[in-house]
Design an enzyme around this catalytic site. Structure first.
Site, PDB file in Angstrom:
ATOM      1  N   GLU A 192    -125.102 -94.867  70.352  1.00 24.43           N
ATOM      2  CA  GLU A 192    -124.935 -94.438  68.957  1.00 24.43           C
ATOM      3  C   GLU A 192    -123.433 -94.372  68.651  1.00 24.43           C
ATOM      4  O   GLU A 192    -122.688 -93.700  69.390  1.00 24.43           O
ATOM      5  CB  GLU A 192    -125.545 -93.041  68.829  1.00 24.43           C
ATOM      6  CG  GLU A 192    -125.864 -92.617  67.436  1.00 24.43           C
ATOM      7  CD  GLU A 192    -126.374 -91.173  67.463  1.00 24.43           C
ATOM      8  OE1 GLU A 192    -126.205 -90.489  66.450  1.00 24.43           O
ATOM      9  OE2 GLU A 192    -126.900 -90.734  68.507  1.00 24.43           O
ATOM     10  N   HIS A 201    -111.990 -89.833  69.688  1.00 27.95           N
ATOM     11  CA  HIS A 201    -112.229 -90.099  68.273  1.00 27.95           C
ATOM     12  C   HIS A 201    -111.452 -89.077  67.446  1.00 27.95           C
ATOM     13  O   HIS A 201    -111.484 -87.884  67.742  1.00 27.95           O
ATOM     14  CB  HIS A 201    -113.736 -90.003  67.965  1.00 27.95           C
ATOM     15  CG  HIS A 201    -114.048 -90.314  66.535  1.00 27.95           C
ATOM     16  ND1 HIS A 201    -114.061 -91.593  66.039  1.00 27.95           N
ATOM     17  CD2 HIS A 201    -114.299 -89.494  65.482  1.00 27.95           C
ATOM     18  CE1 HIS A 201    -114.325 -91.561  64.749  1.00 27.95           C
ATOM     19  NE2 HIS A 201    -114.473 -90.301  64.383  1.00 27.95           N
ATOM     20  N   GLN A 226    -102.392 -83.461  69.721  1.00 25.34           N
ATOM     21  CA  GLN A 226    -103.469 -82.830  70.497  1.00 25.34           C
ATOM     22  C   GLN A 226    -104.229 -83.848  71.343  1.00 25.34           C
ATOM     23  O   GLN A 226    -104.664 -83.546  72.454  1.00 25.34           O
ATOM     24  CB  GLN A 226    -104.423 -82.081  69.562  1.00 25.34           C
ATOM     25  CG  GLN A 226    -103.761 -80.965  68.793  1.00 25.34           C
ATOM     26  CD  GLN A 226    -103.003 -80.025  69.700  1.00 25.34           C
ATOM     27  OE1 GLN A 226    -103.508 -79.591  70.735  1.00 25.34           O
ATOM     28  NE2 GLN A 226    -101.771 -79.720  69.336  1.00 25.34           N
ATOM     29  N   ASN A 266    -114.515 -91.999  75.260  1.00 28.67           N
ATOM     30  CA  ASN A 266    -113.792 -92.413  74.063  1.00 28.67           C
ATOM     31  C   ASN A 266    -113.114 -91.194  73.442  1.00 28.67           C
ATOM     32  O   ASN A 266    -113.597 -90.070  73.591  1.00 28.67           O
ATOM     33  CB  ASN A 266    -114.783 -93.003  73.045  1.00 28.67           C
ATOM     34  CG  ASN A 266    -114.110 -93.463  71.771  1.00 28.67           C
ATOM     35  OD1 ASN A 266    -113.063 -94.116  71.807  1.00 28.67           O
ATOM     36  ND2 ASN A 266    -114.688 -93.120  70.628  1.00 28.67           N
ATOM     37  N   ASP A 272    -119.971 -93.338  67.893  1.00 31.33           N
ATOM     38  CA  ASP A 272    -119.314 -92.023  67.850  1.00 31.33           C
ATOM     39  C   ASP A 272    -120.332 -90.886  67.979  1.00 31.33           C
ATOM     40  O   ASP A 272    -120.099 -89.768  67.489  1.00 31.33           O
ATOM     41  CB  ASP A 272    -118.479 -91.844  66.553  1.00 31.33           C
ATOM     42  CG  ASP A 272    -117.375 -92.883  66.437  1.00 31.33           C
ATOM     43  OD1 ASP A 272    -116.824 -93.286  67.479  1.00 31.33           O
ATOM     44  OD2 ASP A 272    -117.082 -93.308  65.302  1.00 31.33           O
ATOM     45  N   SER A 331    -112.006 -85.456  69.216  1.00 30.02           N
ATOM     46  CA  SER A 331    -113.113 -85.216  70.149  1.00 30.02           C
ATOM     47  C   SER A 331    -113.085 -86.285  71.229  1.00 30.02           C
ATOM     48  O   SER A 331    -112.878 -87.461  70.927  1.00 30.02           O
ATOM     49  CB  SER A 331    -114.466 -85.317  69.427  1.00 30.02           C
ATOM     50  OG  SER A 331    -114.525 -84.458  68.316  1.00 30.02           O
ATOM     51  N   ARG A 354    -113.216-101.798  68.691  1.00 32.25           N
ATOM     52  CA  ARG A 354    -114.367-102.708  68.622  1.00 32.25           C
ATOM     53  C   ARG A 354    -115.636-101.927  68.920  1.00 32.25           C
ATOM     54  O   ARG A 354    -115.656-101.110  69.852  1.00 32.25           O
ATOM     55  CB  ARG A 354    -114.258-103.831  69.672  1.00 32.25           C
ATOM     56  CG  ARG A 354    -113.099-104.749  69.511  1.00 32.25           C
ATOM     57  CD  ARG A 354    -113.152-105.609  68.286  1.00 32.25           C
ATOM     58  NE  ARG A 354    -114.307-106.495  68.212  1.00 32.25           N
ATOM     59  CZ  ARG A 354    -114.629-107.183  67.121  1.00 32.25           C
ATOM     60  NH1 ARG A 354    -113.912-107.082  66.027  1.00 32.25           N
ATOM     61  NH2 ARG A 354    -115.681-107.980  67.117  1.00 32.25           N
ATOM     62  N   ARG A 359    -120.482-110.965  69.486  1.00 36.52           N
ATOM     63  CA  ARG A 359    -120.129-109.701  70.123  1.00 36.52           C
ATOM     64  C   ARG A 359    -120.534-109.685  71.595  1.00 36.52           C
ATOM     65  O   ARG A 359    -119.811-109.195  72.459  1.00 36.52           O
ATOM     66  CB  ARG A 359    -120.868-108.575  69.393  1.00 36.52           C
ATOM     67  CG  ARG A 359    -120.015-107.393  69.078  1.00 36.52           C
ATOM     68  CD  ARG A 359    -120.795-106.401  68.229  1.00 36.52           C
ATOM     69  NE  ARG A 359    -120.317-106.357  66.868  1.00 36.52           N
ATOM     70  CZ  ARG A 359    -119.152-105.850  66.483  1.00 36.52           C
ATOM     71  NH1 ARG A 359    -118.327-105.344  67.361  1.00 36.52           N
ATOM     72  NH2 ARG A 359    -118.803-105.837  65.224  1.00 36.52           N
TER      73      ARG A 359
HETATM   74  C1  GAR Z   1    -106.076 -92.577  68.135  1.00 33.26           C
HETATM   75  O1  GAR Z   1    -105.731 -91.647  67.155  1.00 33.26           O
HETATM   76  C2  GAR Z   1    -107.563 -92.532  68.406  1.00 33.26           C
HETATM   77  O2  GAR Z   1    -108.126 -91.273  68.219  1.00 33.26           O
HETATM   78  C3  GAR Z   1    -108.094 -93.511  67.410  1.00 33.26           C
HETATM   79  O3  GAR Z   1    -107.140 -94.536  67.353  1.00 33.26           O
HETATM   80  C4  GAR Z   1    -105.854 -93.997  67.614  1.00 33.26           C
HETATM   81  C5  GAR Z   1    -105.187 -94.892  68.638  1.00 33.26           C
HETATM   82  O4  GAR Z   1    -103.866 -94.521  68.808  1.00 33.26           O
HETATM   83  N1  GAR Z   1    -109.375 -94.006  67.810  1.00 33.26           N
HETATM   84  C6  GAR Z   1    -110.324 -94.368  66.962  1.00 33.26           C
HETATM   85  O5  GAR Z   1    -110.181 -94.321  65.758  1.00 33.26           O
HETATM   86  C7  GAR Z   1    -111.591 -94.858  67.613  1.00 33.26           C
HETATM   87  N2  GAR Z   1    -112.603 -95.074  66.643  1.00 33.26           N
HETATM   88  P1  GAR Z   1    -103.058 -95.012  70.078  1.00 33.26           P
HETATM   89  O6  GAR Z   1    -103.270 -96.526  70.174  1.00 33.26           O
HETATM   90  O7  GAR Z   1    -101.628 -94.702  69.726  1.00 33.26           O
HETATM   91  O8  GAR Z   1    -103.568 -94.273  71.275  1.00 33.26           O
END
Ligand code: GAR
Length: 225
Positions: free
Chosen positions: A148, A114, A178, A112, A150, A141, A96, A70
């Site tokens: 930490e 989420h 949204q 980010n 998320d 969000s 990742r 990593r």
């Molecule tokens: C989005 O819904 C985002 O919230 C999620 O991945 C999707 C990516 O969609 N992110 C996570 O789950 C992060 N842990 P996209 O590639 O079409 O923007």
């Protein structure tokens, strides 16, 4: 005369890049006063890379499978990002987990999105878990990233109702609508210098946030019918 360039943004993706597209569109039509200088994916051949190229943005793959650990991957990623000297690094469906060294390097400059109302449903499969838990509201969000998972301080959330006949797919689609409104808004606040992280606390317009901001507006209301 000194030039004042637009704040630089690097977007990290792993997949379809619909949030990236929302940012590209918002930059193009003047809702975000920033410059997306590069898009980097850890997955080769994803649709998000095509979206970047179509918009004339340099697109690069750094495949995590090419690294034995990593930390090596994150060091390569940091070097690639820093070549563009961005003010903001945007994780847009970047799947990742990042090392503390990476997160600390971009402290206050790394956000980010989420797909849940944090602190509920950290981690993966958020829509399935929200349905299983029987919640009435779900959403997304946007948060500053800390070490930490998320768990960083939340800036803005957008809520949607959970409908009786929802599947993970229909719920995900409602949340994503949204996401595409909320993420450009947060990036614009950052680019305008209105949004900062100070000692682990989110500040907007020189005020510390007491709670995450909530996106409201016609699209949220439309979804309740
Ligand atoms: C989005 O819904 C985002 O919230 C999620 O991945 C999707 C990516 O969609 N992110 C996570 O789950 C992060 N842990 P996209 O590639 O079409 O923007």
């Amino acid at each position: 005369m000194r030039q004042s360039p637009l704040p630089g943004i690097v977007v990290l993706i792993s997949g379809s890049g619909t949030n990236l597209q929302a940012l590209i569109d918002a930059v193009a039509d003047g809702r975000v006063h920033g410059e997306i200088r590069a898009v980097i994916s850890n997955q080769p051949e994803v649709t998000g890379l095509d979206r970047a190229r179509r918009a004339g943005i340099p697109a690069q793959v750094i495949n995590h499978r090419d690294f034995s650990d990593r930390s090596g991957f994150d060091q390569a990623l940091m070097a690639a990002i820093d070549r563009h000297q961005p003010e903001l690094v945007v994780l847009a469906g970047f799947m990742r987990v990042l090392t503390p060294a990476f997160v600390e390097h971009y402290d206050g400059h790394l956000i980010n999105i989420h797909p849940s109302l944090l602190p509920d449903f950290r981690g993966l499969h958020t829509h399935e878990r929200a349905l299983e838990a029987g919640v009435q509201q779900h959403g997304c969000s946007i948060h500053f990233v800390n070490t930490e998972l998320d768990g960083g301080p939340v800036i803005l959330q957008a809520r949607v109702p959970v409908l009786i006949d929802d599947t993970p797919q229909t719920l995900a689609a409602r949340v994503q609508q949204q996401e595409h409104r909320a993420y450009p808004q947060v990036v614009q606040w950052f680019c305008q210098g209105r949004l900062t992280l100070r000692n682990g606390q989110v500040w907007l317009d020189e005020q510390p946030l007491q709670a995450p901001l909530q996106l409201s507006g016609p699209a949220v209301l439309a979804d309740t019918h």
